[in-house]
Design a protein around this motif. Structure first.
Motif, PDB file in Angstrom:
ATOM      1  N   ALA A   1      46.507 -59.823   3.835  1.00 28.99           N
ATOM      2  CA  ALA A   1      46.821 -59.187   2.737  1.00 28.99           C
ATOM      3  C   ALA A   1      48.438 -59.519   2.682  1.00 28.99           C
ATOM      4  O   ALA A   1      48.883 -59.694   1.440  1.00 28.99           O
TER       5      ALA A   1
ATOM      6  N   GLY B   1      50.454 -51.901   0.579  1.00 28.23           N
ATOM      7  CA  GLY B   1      49.518 -50.628   0.505  1.00 28.23           C
ATOM      8  C   GLY B   1      48.718 -50.886  -0.530  1.00 28.23           C
ATOM      9  O   GLY B   1      47.448 -50.209  -0.434  1.00 28.23           O
ATOM     10  N   ARG B   2      49.017 -51.465  -1.595  1.00 30.42           N
ATOM     11  CA  ARG B   2      47.964 -51.526  -2.611  1.00 30.42           C
ATOM     12  C   ARG B   2      46.981 -52.677  -2.433  1.00 30.42           C
ATOM     13  O   ARG B   2      45.808 -52.818  -3.225  1.00 30.42           O
ATOM     14  N   HIS B   3      47.066 -53.602  -1.383  1.00 26.09           N
ATOM     15  CA  HIS B   3      46.213 -54.640  -1.144  1.00 26.09           C
ATOM     16  C   HIS B   3      45.043 -54.175   0.110  1.00 26.09           C
ATOM     17  O   HIS B   3      44.093 -54.946   0.175  1.00 26.09           O
ATOM     18  N   ILE B   4      45.462 -53.002   0.854  1.00 26.18           N
ATOM     19  CA  ILE B   4      44.554 -52.584   1.934  1.00 26.18           C
ATOM     20  C   ILE B   4      43.971 -51.274   1.662  1.00 26.18           C
ATOM     21  O   ILE B   4      44.397 -50.597   1.077  1.00 26.18           O
ATOM     22  N   ASP B   5      42.726 -51.132   2.473  1.00 27.08           N
ATOM     23  CA  ASP B   5      41.946 -49.939   2.404  1.00 27.08           C
ATOM     24  C   ASP B   5      42.108 -49.277   3.541  1.00 27.08           C
ATOM     25  O   ASP B   5      41.205 -49.438   4.482  1.00 27.08           O
ATOM     26  N   MET B   6      43.169 -48.821   3.772  1.00 29.67           N
ATOM     27  CA  MET B   6      43.813 -48.249   5.130  1.00 29.67           C
ATOM     28  C   MET B   6      44.288 -46.788   5.212  1.00 29.67           C
ATOM     29  O   MET B   6      44.876 -46.434   4.171  1.00 29.67           O
ATOM     30  N   LYS B   7      44.071 -45.650   6.147  1.00 26.84           N
ATOM     31  CA  LYS B   7      44.602 -44.585   5.829  1.00 26.84           C
ATOM     32  C   LYS B   7      46.183 -44.492   5.695  1.00 26.84           C
ATOM     33  O   LYS B   7      46.693 -43.899   5.063  1.00 26.84           O
TER      34      LYS B   7
ATOM     35  N   LEU C   1      43.294 -57.764   8.888  1.00 29.90           N
ATOM     36  CA  LEU C   1      43.170 -57.363   7.519  1.00 29.90           C
ATOM     37  C   LEU C   1      44.697 -57.246   6.907  1.00 29.90           C
ATOM     38  O   LEU C   1      44.967 -57.879   5.939  1.00 29.90           O
TER      39      LEU C   1
ATOM     40  N   THR D   1      49.644 -47.139   5.720  1.00 33.50           N
ATOM     41  CA  THR D   1      50.076 -48.799   5.670  1.00 33.50           C
ATOM     42  C   THR D   1      51.103 -48.676   6.673  1.00 33.50           C
ATOM     43  O   THR D   1      52.105 -47.943   6.920  1.00 33.50           O
TER      44      THR D   1
END
Length: 144
Positions: free
Chosen positions: A28, A97-103, A24, A105
């Motif tokens: 990204a 951080g704007r491209h991934i959906d994780m708790k 991921l 970055t």
């Protein structure tokens, strides 16, 4: 008491979670590097291949293996390009951080991927006439 799942002392590889998060982040990061203009002169005119991202078990640190293409053109060499990426790591982390959906970055650390050099060395070795002679030599009937 924590149970040791690795009783024989063998090292285990990364978990599925680490592998998925690494892919991921890699995808990204490629998008961020393609879209964003980084104002470091060492990165001007250089295309960077992100070959692998290895995540820490807590997913808070990412080790990014990169291969700069066109580094000789800028005169910086691969070390200069990798150093420039490490200088821009906080900027890239913010964009990532704007491209991934994780708790979280992850923090990024860039290192040069030596596997491309190793593959080229193996190609040169296999192209050596002495190795080719061994590969195409007739088999001795007495050998097993």
């Amino acid at each position: 008491m924590k149970r040791d799942n690795n009783a024989r002392g063998r090292e285990t590889g990364p978990s599925q979670r680490q592998l998925r998060a690494g892919e991921l982040i890699r995808h990204a990061l490629v998008e961020v590097l393609r879209e964003e203009e980084i104002s470091d002169p060492a990165l001007a005119g250089v295309s960077v291949t992100v070959s692998e991202v290895r995540m820490s078990p807590d997913l808070k640190h990412a080790l990014c293996f990169v291969e700069p293409l066109g580094a000789g053109v800028t005169g910086q060499g691969t070390d200069g390009v990798v150093a420039a990426l490490n200088r821009a790591a906080k900027f890239l982390r913010g964009k990532l951080g704007r491209h991934i959906d994780m708790k979280f970055t992850p923090d990024l650390k860039f290192i040069h991927d030596e596997s491309f050099n190793a593959a080229a060395a193996m190609d040169r070795l296999f192209a050596d006439p002495r190795v080719q002679a061994d590969l195409h030599a007739p088999k001795d009937e007495n050998e097993d």
